[in-house]
Write a protein that holds these residues in place. Structure first.
Motif, PDB file in Angstrom:
ATOM      1  N   THR A  43       1.133  -1.190   0.039  1.00 27.82           N
ATOM      2  CA  THR A  43      -0.096   0.245   0.152  1.00 27.82           C
ATOM      3  C   THR A  43       0.655   1.075   0.213  1.00 27.82           C
ATOM      4  O   THR A  43       0.282   2.425  -0.560  1.00 27.82           O
ATOM      5  CB  THR A  43      -1.027  -0.127   1.511  1.00 27.82           C
ATOM      6  N   LYS A  46      -0.340   5.303  -3.634  1.00 26.93           N
ATOM      7  CA  LYS A  46      -0.197   6.301  -3.759  1.00 26.93           C
ATOM      8  C   LYS A  46       0.610   7.201  -5.352  1.00 26.93           C
ATOM      9  O   LYS A  46       0.253   7.668  -6.135  1.00 26.93           O
ATOM     10  CB  LYS A  46       0.322   7.448  -2.946  1.00 26.93           C
ATOM     11  N   GLU A  47       2.227   6.927  -4.644  1.00 29.91           N
ATOM     12  CA  GLU A  47       2.855   7.093  -6.292  1.00 29.91           C
ATOM     13  C   GLU A  47       1.821   6.419  -7.947  1.00 29.91           C
ATOM     14  O   GLU A  47       2.652   6.643  -9.208  1.00 29.91           O
ATOM     15  CB  GLU A  47       4.091   6.522  -6.314  1.00 29.91           C
ATOM     16  N   ARG A  58      -0.869   8.327  -8.704  1.00 30.44           N
ATOM     17  CA  ARG A  58      -0.440   9.003  -9.767  1.00 30.44           C
ATOM     18  C   ARG A  58       0.283   9.271 -10.971  1.00 30.44           C
ATOM     19  O   ARG A  58       0.017   9.528 -12.003  1.00 30.44           O
ATOM     20  CB  ARG A  58       0.591  10.316  -9.308  1.00 30.44           C
ATOM     21  N   GLU A 100      -4.648   8.076   4.695  1.00 28.64           N
ATOM     22  CA  GLU A 100      -3.927   9.444   4.425  1.00 28.64           C
ATOM     23  C   GLU A 100      -3.926   9.764   2.093  1.00 28.64           C
ATOM     24  O   GLU A 100      -4.511  11.086   1.828  1.00 28.64           O
ATOM     25  CB  GLU A 100      -2.335   9.075   4.426  1.00 28.64           C
ATOM     26  N   LEU A 101      -4.490   8.667   1.454  1.00 30.70           N
ATOM     27  CA  LEU A 101      -4.372   9.210   0.157  1.00 30.70           C
ATOM     28  C   LEU A 101      -5.768   9.608  -0.062  1.00 30.70           C
ATOM     29  O   LEU A 101      -5.614  10.738  -1.026  1.00 30.70           O
ATOM     30  CB  LEU A 101      -4.357   7.235  -0.116  1.00 30.70           C
ATOM     31  N   SER A 102      -6.471   9.120   1.016  1.00 30.65           N
ATOM     32  CA  SER A 102      -7.758   9.505   0.174  1.00 30.65           C
ATOM     33  C   SER A 102      -7.824  11.477   0.828  1.00 30.65           C
ATOM     34  O   SER A 102      -8.708  12.075  -0.055  1.00 30.65           O
ATOM     35  CB  SER A 102      -9.530   9.166   1.173  1.00 30.65           C
ATOM     36  N   TYR A 162      -6.378  13.577  -1.856  1.00 35.79           N
ATOM     37  CA  TYR A 162      -7.251  13.761  -3.229  1.00 35.79           C
ATOM     38  C   TYR A 162      -8.650  14.757  -2.394  1.00 35.79           C
ATOM     39  O   TYR A 162      -8.929  15.590  -3.621  1.00 35.79           O
ATOM     40  CB  TYR A 162      -7.701  12.490  -3.462  1.00 35.79           C
TER      41      TYR A 162
END
Length: 714
Positions: free
Chosen positions: A598, A602-603, A606, A650-652, A655
């Motif tokens: 996980t 994020k990368e 992207r 953190e990812l959500s 965004y």
């Protein structure tokens, strides 16, 4: 006398029976006798009469713990009956578990004697290979007595036949492990050329005992920790590079005895130190070729040509009709017998050919306690070599076990195999008098075992018995066996190793597997030019790095809807699949999420958002517009650990702060509960979590992010 009085008199005669015994007997009484007693209300004494305790305080009746009543009727003691059944259930479970952990308790009582002839032939065939091979590896590679090789092969074979699950696996010494052991002993005992140890044989034996004990302990621990998947984790390309380099190192080491130059190596001219690295030893040998013994050289290369020719002929002959009998011909044993007879008849020892001579230690039982004072002082010194040897042996053994299990149609447990192999090396470490060498499974010997008729572990037991008999009765006849013959037997392994290298290189070329080829080449160079330890440690570390790299990259794809259907497919796999709403990124996560994979999510998102699928460089201009909304299809995500949920939060949030709507589809109920705990549902709102992808698309369209190109959700 009434029948009740009869029963009381019988009870009075059983005062010496313990209470537990009578309870067990009563609990195991036949149901038919119990049924008769309930039907008649009275019961006479016979062989089925349960025995009860005559307690003085209850002599007048049978009423004790609810067993009976004053009217003579019998009532079953339910507590005792349950206790008896529980005891029987525990005994049955222990028996079942013993068959699992000690396989000999399962296969030996059920052994079919129709398989015995095949096991005998296979056991003797493997023994004919192991006897000269174990002597060669012990004396030529490990620097120990030939007797150490024989005992180290015979004793562990018996242990493995009791504990091992692979029916065809032939365990014995391995060339690479024997070489590792020999280099360790050489450095520890003879590392200082200016200091001669007082008892080099005893020190060498102690070193080998401690290293083998540690190998057995490490292997057993790996099995108990259920790490039998190591052969899958370690890269085959790296291991092939290591084994190929080991083959060349062995060949260079055996050139000295094959050319009769041992006296030159042990007493170099001009007070120069003996070479230690393989290439240094090769240069030294080539520089002193004028000192070689020509009869030894002729014998060595003639013998090597005979063995290679015999192997090639056997490979071709077995493929022809009626040629299967050729595989039973033990060419190595034929060479040993022939060279020994000729050496004795023609006095080869007087022509400068070194012979085996009288083997020290005779055939006395060589057992002792491995953790003695002399061996314990080497505990820290031998540990790195033991760990490296355990890793190599484990991988080779598990591969061989799985190959045979698949070929002959049964299952093996890698974890139990590790425990069995650990126990065999622990058993070998008790050979304190002669010393010992590591013992593991061999792919080639196991194939020979199966091809010659071995179908159970009985073949290993027969091989062990044959080797023990050879120790007591055969050794005196090997006095004139040339040492060059033993060196040739070792060199034959090099031929087998190097014969596989061109096939591996050609395979990597055809597959365009340049990464695997570079791994193989790098490990080969490190092992050959530096040391075996550095080469293997590098291969293990690189394998683990590759595993971490692969596992840290989440399997995620952009998916699109197929026209005129409710089906979705990855857009890079199906050209008909199209993204439903422009600017809405719909991705499918195709595996469970953990802290390992996980972190790169994020990368990865992207790159998919800006470049889509396919290779791209970070400096390239984006090929796609930035996403207005992100939908993550979670249907194939079975588990999400706590760290992964935090990363998703953190990812959500990132965004969300960008103004990109984040939606989750096909979420499992348990996962939604965990999202609530971390605060993800509060961050996004309850309308961002959907049971199906279609609901998510409707929600995204209703929020004004765009219109379906198929006008499907209008």
């Amino acid at each position: 006398m009434s029948s009740l009085d009869d029963r009381r008199s019988i009870i009075s005669s059983t005062n010496n029976i313990p209470r537990n015994s009578s309870a067990i007997l009563f609990a195991t009484a036949e149901s038919s006798a119990s049924a008769r007693s309930h039907t008649n209300g009275r019961m006479g004494a016979n062989e089925n009469t349960p025995l009860l305790i005559d307690n003085p305080s209850h002599q007048g009746s049978w009423v004790e713990n609810g067993v009976g009543s004053d009217d003579g009727s019998i009532k079953v003691d339910t507590k005792t009956n349950k206790k008896g059944k529980s005891t029987l259930a525990i005994a049955a479970k222990l028996k079942q578990r013993s068959k699992y952990y000690v396989p000999i308790t399962d296969w030996l009582p059920n052994y079919s004697w129709s398989l015995f002839s095949g096991d005998v032939v296979a056991g003797l065939s493997v023994a004919c290979l192991l006897i000269p091979q174990s002597m060669s590896y012990a004396s030529g590679l490990a620097g120990l007595s030939p007797l150490a090789g024989l005992w180290s092969t015979a004793v562990p074979a018996l242990a493995y036949s009791a504990l091992g699950t692979c029916r065809q696996l032939s365990i014995g010494p391995e060339a690479s492990l024997s070489l590792l052991m020999g280099q360790m002993i050489q450095d520890a005992v003879f590392g200082d050329p200016h200091h001669k140890p007082k008892h080099p044989e005893l020190n060498a034996a102690a070193l080998s005992v401690m290293a083998t004990f540690q190998i057995g302990l490490i292997t057993s621990i790996l099995g108990l920790l259920r790490l039998g998947f190591l052969d899958v984790v370690l890269s085959r390309a790296l291991l092939h590079g290591f084994i190929t380099a080991v083959g060349i190192i062995i060949f260079i080491a055996q050139l000295v005895p094959m050319l009769g130059m041992e006296h030159v190596l042990s007493h170099p001219e001009n007070a120069e130190d003996p070479p230690s690295l393989p290439l240094q030893k090769l240069i030294f040998t080539l520089k002193h070729l004028d000192h070689m013994n020509k009869p030894t050289m002729i014998l060595s290369f003639t013998s090597l040509a005979f063995l290679i020719a015999a192997r090639v002929i056997k490979q071709k002959a077995v493929k022809r009709p009626g040629g299967t009998w050729v595989r039973y011909v033990p060419e190595i044993l034929v060479l040993c017998v022939t060279s020994t007879v000729l050496s004795a008849a023609l006095d080869w020892d007087k022509r400068g050919i070194d012979i085996l001579g009288q083997i020290k230690g005779d055939a006395a039982v060589p057992f002792g306690w491995p953790l003695n004072k002399r061996a314990m002082k080497y505990f820290n010194y031998t540990l790195p070599t033991a760990f490296v040897s355990a890793v190599i042996g484990v991988v080779d053994s598990i591969v061989a076990a799985r190959e045979n299990a698949m070929k002959y149609g049964y299952a093996v447990s890698p974890n139990r195999e590790l425990v069995a192999l650990g126990a065999t090396n622990l058993a070998s470490s008790f050979l304190t008098v002669t010393g010992c060498i590591p013992i593991f499974g061999s792919i080639t010997r196991s194939r020979l075992n199966g091809q010659t008729g071995g179908r159970t572990q009985m073949a290993s037991m027969i091989s062990s018995v044959a080797i023990i008999l050879s120790i007591y009765f055969l050794l005196p006849y090997l006095y004139f066996l040339p040492k060059a013959t033993l060196a040739v037997i070792i060199t034959l392994v090099v031929y087998s190793i190097l014969a596989e290298a061109p096939h591996e290189i050609h395979y990597f070329y055809k597959m365009r597997a340049w990464t695997d080829f570079m791994q193989m080449t790098g490990t080969f160079i490190l092992t050959l030019f530096f040391s075996m330890e550095i080469g293997l440690v590098a291969s293990v570390v690189l394998s683990l790095i590759l595993v971490v790299q692969k596992s840290s990259q989440p399997r995620i794809q952009i998916i699109g809807r197929l026209p005129d259907s409710d089906q979705w497919a990855p857009i890079d796999e199906d050209e008909n699949a199209q993204e439903e709403i422009p600017g809405v990124l719909v991705v499918r996560i195709r595996e469970s999420l953990s802290f390992a994979n996980t972190g790169q999510l994020k990368e990865r998102l992207r790159r998919l958002e800006l470049y889509g699928h396919g290779k791209s460089h970070p400096s390239d201009e984006p090929r796609r517009e930035s996403a207005k909304a992100l939908i993550m299809h979670m249907g194939e995500v079975q588990e999400i650990d706590a760290s992964a949920i935090q990363i998703l939060y953190e990812l959500s949030r990132a965004y969300h702060e960008r103004g990109v709507g984040v939606h989750f589809a096909s979420i499992k109920p348990g996962q939604i509960e965990r999202f609530k705990i971390v605060g993800l549902t509060e961050l996004l709102g309850p309308t961002h979590f959907h049971k199906h992808l279609q609901e998510a698309m409707k929600e995204v369209e209703s929020m004004g992010y765009g219109t379906s190109i198929f006008s499907r959700f209008s």
